[in-house]
Write a protein that holds these residues in place. Structure first.
Motif, PDB file in Angstrom:
ATOM      1  N   PHE A  73       0.839  -1.192   0.000  1.00 42.56           N
ATOM      2  CA  PHE A  73       0.000   0.000   0.000  1.00 42.56           C
ATOM      3  C   PHE A  73       0.871   1.237   0.000  1.00 42.56           C
ATOM      4  N   PRO A  74       0.612   2.235  -0.810  1.00 41.18           N
ATOM      5  CA  PRO A  74      -0.565   2.528  -1.610  1.00 41.18           C
ATOM      6  C   PRO A  74      -0.490   2.055  -3.064  1.00 41.18           C
ATOM      7  N   ASP A 113      -2.596   2.931 -10.720  1.00 43.90           N
ATOM      8  CA  ASP A 113      -1.919   3.337  -9.485  1.00 43.90           C
ATOM      9  C   ASP A 113      -2.917   3.980  -8.521  1.00 43.90           C
ATOM     10  N   TYR A 114      -4.075   3.335  -8.395  1.00 39.58           N
ATOM     11  CA  TYR A 114      -5.179   3.828  -7.567  1.00 39.58           C
ATOM     12  C   TYR A 114      -5.391   3.004  -6.291  1.00 39.58           C
ATOM     13  N   SER A 115      -4.381   2.272  -5.843  1.00 36.39           N
ATOM     14  CA  SER A 115      -4.548   1.378  -4.679  1.00 36.39           C
ATOM     15  C   SER A 115      -5.672   0.374  -4.942  1.00 36.39           C
ATOM     16  N   ASP A 153      -8.612   5.241   4.476  1.00 38.45           N
ATOM     17  CA  ASP A 153      -7.361   5.143   3.716  1.00 38.45           C
ATOM     18  C   ASP A 153      -7.587   5.496   2.252  1.00 38.45           C
ATOM     19  N   ARG A 207      -8.096   9.275   1.983  1.00 40.63           N
ATOM     20  CA  ARG A 207      -6.855  10.024   2.199  1.00 40.63           C
ATOM     21  C   ARG A 207      -5.830   9.846   1.088  1.00 40.63           C
ATOM     22  N   HIS A 208      -5.729   8.657   0.511  1.00 41.91           N
ATOM     23  CA  HIS A 208      -4.585   8.346  -0.350  1.00 41.91           C
ATOM     24  C   HIS A 208      -4.880   8.198  -1.833  1.00 41.91           C
ATOM     25  N   VAL A 209      -6.092   7.871  -2.212  1.00 37.09           N
ATOM     26  CA  VAL A 209      -6.361   7.586  -3.628  1.00 37.09           C
ATOM     27  C   VAL A 209      -6.670   8.878  -4.374  1.00 37.09           C
ATOM     28  N   ARG A 210      -5.927   9.097  -5.446  1.00 37.44           N
ATOM     29  CA  ARG A 210      -6.137  10.233  -6.329  1.00 37.44           C
ATOM     30  C   ARG A 210      -6.289   9.691  -7.744  1.00 37.44           C
TER      31      ARG A 210
END
Length: 160
Positions: free
Chosen positions: A40-41, A68-70, A95, A98-101
């Motif tokens: 992760f991520p 690359d989106y987890s 998660d 917070r982390h996926v763009r």
């Protein structure tokens, strides 16, 4: 006759059913926890090296195809909820938030992104909408739905 034979072969008593359920739970969390610890991520965990599959490894479009989106985290959200682990579900939802763009300029596999990312985000959103009032410690404000909409609007379908 065949149906009766199959049914007799696959009948589970309660203790066998519970044991199998717990074994599946153990296997799922073994995979999921190792993904979270070692990858992760990034999108996926490489099982032999126990390391992340990264888009910057220079292997052509193999890794970019997932975005690359987890993806593994998104794909696992509904499974965590179906298993009734709402504390972990909330943590995983947070998660993702917070982390996926999704604002990356990459060529993705429309199939993989549709079933794993959009499908995962939408199903997790539906579950979160229903379960957040009962189980979440913090309010859920449809962030997964907003992320799914953003991702879907970025798909540019081209034909050759």
């Amino acid at each position: 006759m065949y149906k009766r034979q199959v049914n007799q072969h696959f009948q589970f008593n309660n203790s066998r059913r519970v044991a199998n359920r717990e074994r599946v739970r153990e296997m799922f969390y073994h995979a999921f926890d190792n993904y979270m610890k070692h990858a992760f991520p990034a999108d996926e965990l490489k099982p032999l090296s126990c390391s992340a599959r990264r888009a910057d490894e220079g292997r052509g479009s193999l890794d970019d195809s997932l975005g690359d989106y987890s993806v593994t985290l998104i794909d696992a959200l509904d499974t965590i909820a179906v298993m009734g682990d709402f504390d972990r579900f909330e943590t995983a939802v947070r998660d993702v938030i917070r982390h996926v763009r999704v604002d990356r300029d990459v060529e993705v596999s429309v199939f993989e992104c549709t079933i794993r990312c959009l499908g995962g985000l939408l199903s997790a959103h539906i579950i979160a909408e229903q379960q957040a009032p009962k189980h979440f410690k913090k309010p859920y404000n449809s962030e997964l739905l907003k992320l799914a909409l953003d991702l879907g609007e970025r798909f540019e379908i081209t034909t050759i």
